[in-house]
Design a protein around this motif. Structure first.
Motif, PDB file in Angstrom:
ATOM      1  N   TRP A  23       0.827  -1.206   0.000  1.00 23.82           N
ATOM      2  CA  TRP A  23       0.000   0.000   0.000  1.00 23.82           C
ATOM      3  C   TRP A  23       0.864   1.259   0.000  1.00 23.82           C
ATOM      4  O   TRP A  23       0.486   2.282  -0.583  1.00 23.82           O
ATOM      5  N   LYS A  72       2.015   1.726  -3.607  1.00 25.23           N
ATOM      6  CA  LYS A  72       0.926   2.223  -4.461  1.00 25.23           C
ATOM      7  C   LYS A  72       0.583   3.672  -4.123  1.00 25.23           C
ATOM      8  O   LYS A  72       0.239   4.456  -5.013  1.00 25.23           O
ATOM      9  N   THR A  85       0.743   6.653  -6.901  1.00 27.71           N
ATOM     10  CA  THR A  85      -0.483   7.356  -7.309  1.00 27.71           C
ATOM     11  C   THR A  85      -0.547   8.794  -6.804  1.00 27.71           C
ATOM     12  O   THR A  85      -1.227   9.626  -7.400  1.00 27.71           O
ATOM     13  N   GLU A  99      -3.034  -2.675  -9.731  1.00 29.63           N
ATOM     14  CA  GLU A  99      -2.658  -1.259  -9.791  1.00 29.63           C
ATOM     15  C   GLU A  99      -3.682  -0.449 -10.586  1.00 29.63           C
ATOM     16  O   GLU A  99      -4.045   0.667 -10.199  1.00 29.63           O
ATOM     17  N   GLU A 145      -6.830  -0.160  -8.519  1.00 31.13           N
ATOM     18  CA  GLU A 145      -6.578   0.726  -7.372  1.00 31.13           C
ATOM     19  C   GLU A 145      -6.779   2.184  -7.759  1.00 31.13           C
ATOM     20  O   GLU A 145      -7.464   2.944  -7.055  1.00 31.13           O
TER      21      GLU A 145
END
Length: 219
Positions: free
Chosen positions: A121, A124, A128, A146, A149
């Motif tokens: 997490w 990611k 992002t 991904e 997400e």
């Protein structure tokens, strides 16, 4: 009381360590001038694969346009993207790889800036948080994770609506048919969410789409 403090510190140390890694990652990425674009794709694709060659060429064009590239720092598409950048002229744009510990995944040989975090997490979040566009090459479950997400973060208004450029019309055709004929048909996704997905085989279209998005964010 001391025993409780020690127990609390031990139980919290993994979380505190991850928070520190996030702050360190923010500092590392913050050293470079935006915009940033994240490139996702399969780690098992060989460097001679058609899509790996496309990722190599695209990243070189992006960095020449002063757009920095974020990847997961691993092999496959990620390595292809990072390797494309090392052949570009020096400038403010860079390739930054963000890996995950204990993944048994080798660091690619071309990434210019590399950091490793403990949790998926955290990786990611960093991939992002700073990107204004996402380019998704063919991949497996990790790539789908991904992609979904980012779409979920947009759907729940955690991040602003952001283009997701899917490279490979044949590869992504079943996914897009599911989105259109099933998810949208049954009301699971909205039209404006579906319109965020842009699928193409044309690398020039991918590049221009990313450049327009980055220019709009600067304005």
């Amino acid at each position: 009381m001391i025993a409780r403090i020690i127990f609390w510190f031990r139980s919290m140390s993994p979380l505190l360590g991850t928070v520190f890694q996030l702050l360190y990652g923010m500092w590392r990425i913050g050293k470079y001038t935006p915009p940033f674009v994240s490139i996702f794709g399969g780690s098992r694709l060989k460097q001679t694969d058609y899509y790996a060659l496309k990722a190599h060429e695209l990243s070189q064009r992006l960095v020449n346009a002063n757009i920095s590239v974020l990847t997961g720092g691993g092999p496959g598409i990620m390595e292809a993207a990072n390797c494309g950048i090392i052949y570009a002229p020096n400038g403010s744009a860079k390739s930054i790889g963000i890996g995950v510990r204990d993944l048994n995944e080798p660091t690619n040989i071309c990434v210019q800036e590399y950091m490793r975090v403990n949790q998926f997490w955290a990786r990611k979040w960093l991939l992002t948080r700073y990107s204004v566009a996402f380019i998704v090459f063919p991949g497996g479950f990790g790539t789908l994770d991904e992609l979904s997400e980012v779409l979920t973060l947009i759907q729940t208004h955690k991040v602003a609506p952001t283009p997701l450029i899917l490279v490979g019309t044949e590869y992504w055709k079943p996914f897009m048919e599911w989105c259109t004929n099933q998810a949208f048909h049954h009301g699971a996704i909205k039209k404006e969410e579906l319109e965020l997905l842009f699928v193409t085989d044309d690398l020039e279209e991918v590049f221009q789409h990313a450049v327009r998005t980055c220019a709009a964010c600067k304005a």
